[in-house]
Design a protein around this motif. Structure first.
Motif, PDB file in Angstrom:
ATOM      1  N   GLY A 239       1.029  -1.072   0.047  1.00 45.69           N
ATOM      2  CA  GLY A 239       0.066  -0.055   0.041  1.00 45.69           C
ATOM      3  C   GLY A 239       0.780   0.990   0.048  1.00 45.69           C
ATOM      4  O   GLY A 239       1.757   1.453   0.718  1.00 45.69           O
ATOM      5  N   ASP A 240       0.653   2.189  -0.717  1.00 45.66           N
ATOM      6  CA  ASP A 240       0.894   3.732  -0.788  1.00 45.66           C
ATOM      7  C   ASP A 240       0.296   4.314   0.311  1.00 45.66           C
ATOM      8  O   ASP A 240       1.057   5.266   0.984  1.00 45.66           O
ATOM      9  N   VAL A 241      -0.864   4.220   0.531  1.00 42.80           N
ATOM     10  CA  VAL A 241      -1.662   4.830   1.648  1.00 42.80           C
ATOM     11  C   VAL A 241      -2.520   3.739   2.426  1.00 42.80           C
ATOM     12  O   VAL A 241      -3.312   2.886   1.763  1.00 42.80           O
ATOM     13  N   TYR A 242      -2.368   3.689   3.525  1.00 45.08           N
ATOM     14  CA  TYR A 242      -3.149   2.753   4.503  1.00 45.08           C
ATOM     15  C   TYR A 242      -4.351   3.879   5.226  1.00 45.08           C
ATOM     16  O   TYR A 242      -3.815   4.650   5.496  1.00 45.08           O
ATOM     17  N   LEU A 243      -5.417   3.228   5.315  1.00 41.51           N
ATOM     18  CA  LEU A 243      -6.647   4.038   5.580  1.00 41.51           C
ATOM     19  C   LEU A 243      -6.921   3.080   6.928  1.00 41.51           C
ATOM     20  O   LEU A 243      -7.108   1.871   6.797  1.00 41.51           O
ATOM     21  N   ALA A 265       4.554  -2.122   9.957  1.00 41.17           N
ATOM     22  CA  ALA A 265       5.241  -3.446   9.382  1.00 41.17           C
ATOM     23  C   ALA A 265       4.767  -3.720   7.774  1.00 41.17           C
ATOM     24  O   ALA A 265       5.711  -4.055   7.067  1.00 41.17           O
ATOM     25  N   ALA A 266       3.739  -3.305   7.647  1.00 46.22           N
ATOM     26  CA  ALA A 266       3.401  -3.565   5.910  1.00 46.22           C
ATOM     27  C   ALA A 266       3.868  -2.086   5.193  1.00 46.22           C
ATOM     28  O   ALA A 266       3.797  -2.320   3.966  1.00 46.22           O
ATOM     29  N   MET A 267       3.979  -1.222   5.815  1.00 50.94           N
ATOM     30  CA  MET A 267       4.382  -0.049   4.951  1.00 50.94           C
ATOM     31  C   MET A 267       5.939   0.151   4.387  1.00 50.94           C
ATOM     32  O   MET A 267       6.787  -0.318   5.032  1.00 50.94           O
ATOM     33  N   SER A 268       5.935   0.760   3.437  1.00 47.19           N
ATOM     34  CA  SER A 268       7.274   1.330   2.724  1.00 47.19           C
ATOM     35  C   SER A 268       7.707   2.481   3.601  1.00 47.19           C
ATOM     36  O   SER A 268       6.788   3.084   4.240  1.00 47.19           O
ATOM     37  N   PRO A 269       8.969   2.959   3.401  1.00 46.51           N
ATOM     38  CA  PRO A 269       9.369   4.271   3.936  1.00 46.51           C
ATOM     39  C   PRO A 269       8.477   5.493   3.272  1.00 46.51           C
ATOM     40  O   PRO A 269       8.181   6.354   4.180  1.00 46.51           O
ATOM     41  N   GLU A 270       7.990   5.033   2.080  1.00 44.12           N
ATOM     42  CA  GLU A 270       7.147   6.225   1.491  1.00 44.12           C
ATOM     43  C   GLU A 270       5.665   6.276   2.011  1.00 44.12           C
ATOM     44  O   GLU A 270       4.927   7.089   1.475  1.00 44.12           O
ATOM     45  N   SER A 271       5.231   5.019   2.364  1.00 45.46           N
ATOM     46  CA  SER A 271       3.742   4.866   2.646  1.00 45.46           C
ATOM     47  C   SER A 271       3.304   5.926   3.374  1.00 45.46           C
ATOM     48  O   SER A 271       4.105   6.352   4.304  1.00 45.46           O
ATOM     49  N   ARG A 272       2.035   6.170   3.602  1.00 42.25           N
ATOM     50  CA  ARG A 272       1.402   7.080   4.456  1.00 42.25           C
ATOM     51  C   ARG A 272       0.124   6.354   5.185  1.00 42.25           C
ATOM     52  O   ARG A 272      -0.570   5.783   4.570  1.00 42.25           O
ATOM     53  N   LEU A 273       0.217   6.507   6.536  1.00 43.70           N
ATOM     54  CA  LEU A 273      -1.143   5.955   6.976  1.00 43.70           C
ATOM     55  C   LEU A 273      -2.130   7.222   7.276  1.00 43.70           C
ATOM     56  O   LEU A 273      -1.712   8.451   7.807  1.00 43.70           O
ATOM     57  N   VAL A 274      -3.432   7.085   6.982  1.00 43.86           N
ATOM     58  CA  VAL A 274      -4.511   8.214   7.185  1.00 43.86           C
ATOM     59  C   VAL A 274      -5.487   7.443   8.188  1.00 43.86           C
ATOM     60  O   VAL A 274      -5.887   6.299   7.823  1.00 43.86           O
ATOM     61  N   ILE A 275      -5.772   8.369   9.436  1.00 43.86           N
ATOM     62  CA  ILE A 275      -6.852   7.959  10.137  1.00 43.86           C
ATOM     63  C   ILE A 275      -7.917   8.882  10.184  1.00 43.86           C
ATOM     64  O   ILE A 275      -7.871  10.160   9.903  1.00 43.86           O
ATOM     65  N   VAL A 276      -9.220   8.317   9.904  1.00 47.54           N
ATOM     66  CA  VAL A 276     -10.331   9.144   9.867  1.00 47.54           C
ATOM     67  C   VAL A 276     -11.530   8.694  10.881  1.00 47.54           C
ATOM     68  O   VAL A 276     -11.414   7.676  11.377  1.00 47.54           O
ATOM     69  N   GLY A 277     -11.911   9.857  11.518  1.00 47.77           N
ATOM     70  CA  GLY A 277     -12.929   9.528  12.522  1.00 47.77           C
ATOM     71  C   GLY A 277     -13.271  10.835  13.123  1.00 47.77           C
ATOM     72  O   GLY A 277     -12.395  11.751  13.103  1.00 47.77           O
ATOM     73  N   HIS A 278     -14.268  10.758  14.131  1.00 48.48           N
ATOM     74  CA  HIS A 278     -14.458  11.991  15.198  1.00 48.48           C
ATOM     75  C   HIS A 278     -13.386  11.725  16.099  1.00 48.48           C
ATOM     76  O   HIS A 278     -12.976  10.804  16.742  1.00 48.48           O
ATOM     77  N   MET A 279     -13.077  13.129  16.454  1.00 46.90           N
ATOM     78  CA  MET A 279     -11.993  13.373  17.380  1.00 46.90           C
ATOM     79  C   MET A 279     -12.293  14.822  18.133  1.00 46.90           C
ATOM     80  O   MET A 279     -12.710  15.343  17.728  1.00 46.90           O
ATOM     81  N   PRO A 280     -12.298  14.378  19.439  1.00 46.40           N
ATOM     82  CA  PRO A 280     -12.637  15.621  20.280  1.00 46.40           C
ATOM     83  C   PRO A 280     -11.702  17.001  19.902  1.00 46.40           C
ATOM     84  O   PRO A 280     -10.646  16.842  19.796  1.00 46.40           O
ATOM     85  N   GLU A 331     -16.295  14.142  10.894  1.00 46.56           N
ATOM     86  CA  GLU A 331     -15.153  13.425  11.125  1.00 46.56           C
ATOM     87  C   GLU A 331     -13.606  14.176  10.725  1.00 46.56           C
ATOM     88  O   GLU A 331     -13.701  14.951   9.745  1.00 46.56           O
ATOM     89  N   SER A 332     -12.794  14.111  11.543  1.00 49.87           N
ATOM     90  CA  SER A 332     -11.383  14.462  11.516  1.00 49.87           C
ATOM     91  C   SER A 332     -10.596  13.523  10.693  1.00 49.87           C
ATOM     92  O   SER A 332     -10.842  12.274  10.581  1.00 49.87           O
ATOM     93  N   LEU A 333      -9.317  14.207  10.187  1.00 47.92           N
ATOM     94  CA  LEU A 333      -8.502  13.154   9.406  1.00 47.92           C
ATOM     95  C   LEU A 333      -7.128  13.630   9.845  1.00 47.92           C
ATOM     96  O   LEU A 333      -6.495  14.629   9.828  1.00 47.92           O
ATOM     97  N   ILE A 334      -6.298  12.445  10.104  1.00 45.94           N
ATOM     98  CA  ILE A 334      -4.627  12.650  10.634  1.00 45.94           C
ATOM     99  C   ILE A 334      -3.811  11.758   9.628  1.00 45.94           C
ATOM    100  O   ILE A 334      -4.364  10.686   9.300  1.00 45.94           O
ATOM    101  N   GLU A 335      -2.804  12.214   9.331  1.00 39.15           N
ATOM    102  CA  GLU A 335      -1.736  11.333   8.661  1.00 39.15           C
ATOM    103  C   GLU A 335      -0.364  11.251   9.471  1.00 39.15           C
ATOM    104  O   GLU A 335      -0.262  11.956  10.113  1.00 39.15           O
ATOM    105  N   ALA A 336      -0.149   9.860   9.480  1.00 38.78           N
ATOM    106  CA  ALA A 336       1.029   9.615   9.940  1.00 38.78           C
ATOM    107  C   ALA A 336       2.250   9.026   8.933  1.00 38.78           C
ATOM    108  O   ALA A 336       1.730   8.262   8.065  1.00 38.78           O
ATOM    109  N   LYS A 337       3.567   8.947   9.187  1.00 39.51           N
ATOM    110  CA  LYS A 337       4.579   8.523   8.199  1.00 39.51           C
ATOM    111  C   LYS A 337       5.578   7.574   9.106  1.00 39.51           C
ATOM    112  O   LYS A 337       5.649   7.903  10.333  1.00 39.51           O
ATOM    113  N   PRO A 338       6.188   6.611   8.462  1.00 41.76           N
ATOM    114  CA  PRO A 338       7.029   5.808   9.471  1.00 41.76           C
ATOM    115  C   PRO A 338       8.209   6.767   9.633  1.00 41.76           C
ATOM    116  O   PRO A 338       8.788   7.641   9.021  1.00 41.76           O
ATOM    117  N   VAL A 339       8.808   6.253  10.912  1.00 45.51           N
ATOM    118  CA  VAL A 339      10.051   7.137  11.361  1.00 45.51           C
ATOM    119  C   VAL A 339      11.221   5.931  11.276  1.00 45.51           C
ATOM    120  O   VAL A 339      10.761   4.819  11.295  1.00 45.51           O
TER     121      VAL A 339
END
Ligand SMILES: C[S@@+](CC[C@H](N)C(=O)[O-])C[C@H]1O[C@@H](n2cnc3c(N)ncnc32)[C@H](O)[C@@H]1O
Length: 339
Positions: A239-243, A265-280, A331-339
């Protein structure tokens, strides 16, 4: 000049608060009957009863309750009409919440709430106290397909595809893995909107049942695949983008770190994770986010989280917050990248 309204006495206010559940149950029953679908014009209780196979006098009591909640309006001539709120109950409304309203009225939730004091006393999920297992295990049991189908219909109806489409820029030709993606409603919306994307929907076997058909009906099967499995065992690679849409809010911190670590563990260094949902956000106009947070806790011993709280989880999973797009009441959206 309008007169100031006298304050509602505390005893009356309190009984109004605790009886609100009766009104919400009436709205769920009307959603189940499909009453709103027949209110393309104002109709009497007798007409609506005929159209929904209900008992006229009984149905009129439910219609009156829905008027009290502002979902319907009483036209004063025996007919009832939809208000703006009521229109959201129609199945043909693109923003329909009919399936969600049916789901919230189901016996499984009523029984869970009846055990909520158990959660307050022990910190353990009320669903487990009521049913002896987690909500996910219960849904995986073929004896409970009514509940799991209702759950996944409600999720598909309310999938946050528009949120992601409007607020996230996918790299050209990206492969998207929707982890805990249910029946694939979100992936279908993304692939429809972005013809350059391919994708995989990944979820438990009982959840992805029906995903092939949903993706085929959306005309995106040639760019989509479906994989069954548990995210505690691993998630598909490539995956390039994991949701993770409305997933991490279902789990406690330890479980969330395990899921995030599997995604990492499934991500490459260039992949991004996107989390969507309600956040306070601290700026929400309704108490829905607070109610949803409590619901996650009572049902699943889980919680909604702020970006800071996500950051702490990311750190433990080898990820770092790279973007936060918070929306009050939505719904809010945040993105994370591998370190
Ligand atoms: C609240 S639903 C959200 C569904 C979808 N992402 C959405 O936003 O509409 C949470 C999803 O997590 C899935 N899930 C729960 N446990 C899982 C597991 N162990 N592995 C994979 N998916 C799981 C459920 O089946 C469900 O589809």
């Amino acid at each position: 000049m309008t007169q100031p309204q006298p304050a509602v006495p505390p005893r009356l206010r309190l009984i109004e608060i605790v009886s609100a559940g009766w009104i919400s149950a009436a709205v769920s029953a009307l959603a189940d009957l499909g009453v709103a679908d027949h209110l393309d014009r104002p109709r009497t209780a007798a007409e609506l009863a005929d159209l929904t196979d209900a008992e006229p006098e009984a149905l009129s009591r439910f219609l009156q309750a829905a008027c009290a909640a502002g979902v319907l309006s009483d036209q004063g001539d025996g007919r009832f009409a939809l208000t703006d709120v009521g229109r959201v109950l129609r199945s043909d409304n693109p923003e329909s919440m009919r399936e969600m309203c049916r789901l919230t009225g189901m016996e499984e939730f009523a029984r869970t709430w009846a055990h909520s004091a158990h959660t307050a006393r022990t910190g353990r999920p009320a669903f487990e106290a009521a049913y002896g297992r987690s909500a996910w295990e219960y849904m995986a049991d073929p004896a409970h397909t009514d509940f799991s189908s209702a759950f996944h219909r409600a999720m598909a109806e309310s999938a946050a595809g528009q949120t992601v489409n409007a607020r996230y820029t996918f790299p050209e030709g990206a492969h998207v893995v929707d982890v805990g993606g249910g029946r694939g409603a979100m992936l279908a919306r993304l692939l429809t909107e972005h013809p350059h994307l391919t994708g995989t929907v990944f979820d438990l076997p009982n959840a992805v049942r029906g995903a092939d058909k949903l993706l085929a009906d959306a005309g995106v099967s040639d760019r989509a695949s479906v994989t069954a499995g548990s995210f505690f065992d691993g998630v598909p690679g490539g995956g390039d983008v994991y949701l993770l849409s409305r997933v991490i809010g279902n789990w406690n911190d330890e479980e969330s770190v395990r899921i995030l670590s599997r995604v990492r563990a499934a991500m490459s260094p260039e992949s991004r994770l996107v989390i969507v949902g309600h956040m306070p956000t601290g700026e929400d106009r309704t108490h829905y986010v607070r109610a949803l947070d409590l619901y996650m806790f009572v049902l699943l011993q889980a919680r909604l989280r702020t970006p800071d709280q996500y950051s702490a989880l990311f750190e433990r999973a080898g990820l770092a917050l790279s973007r936060a797009d918070l929306r009050p009441d939505a719904e809010s959206l945040i993105e994370a990248k591998p370190v």
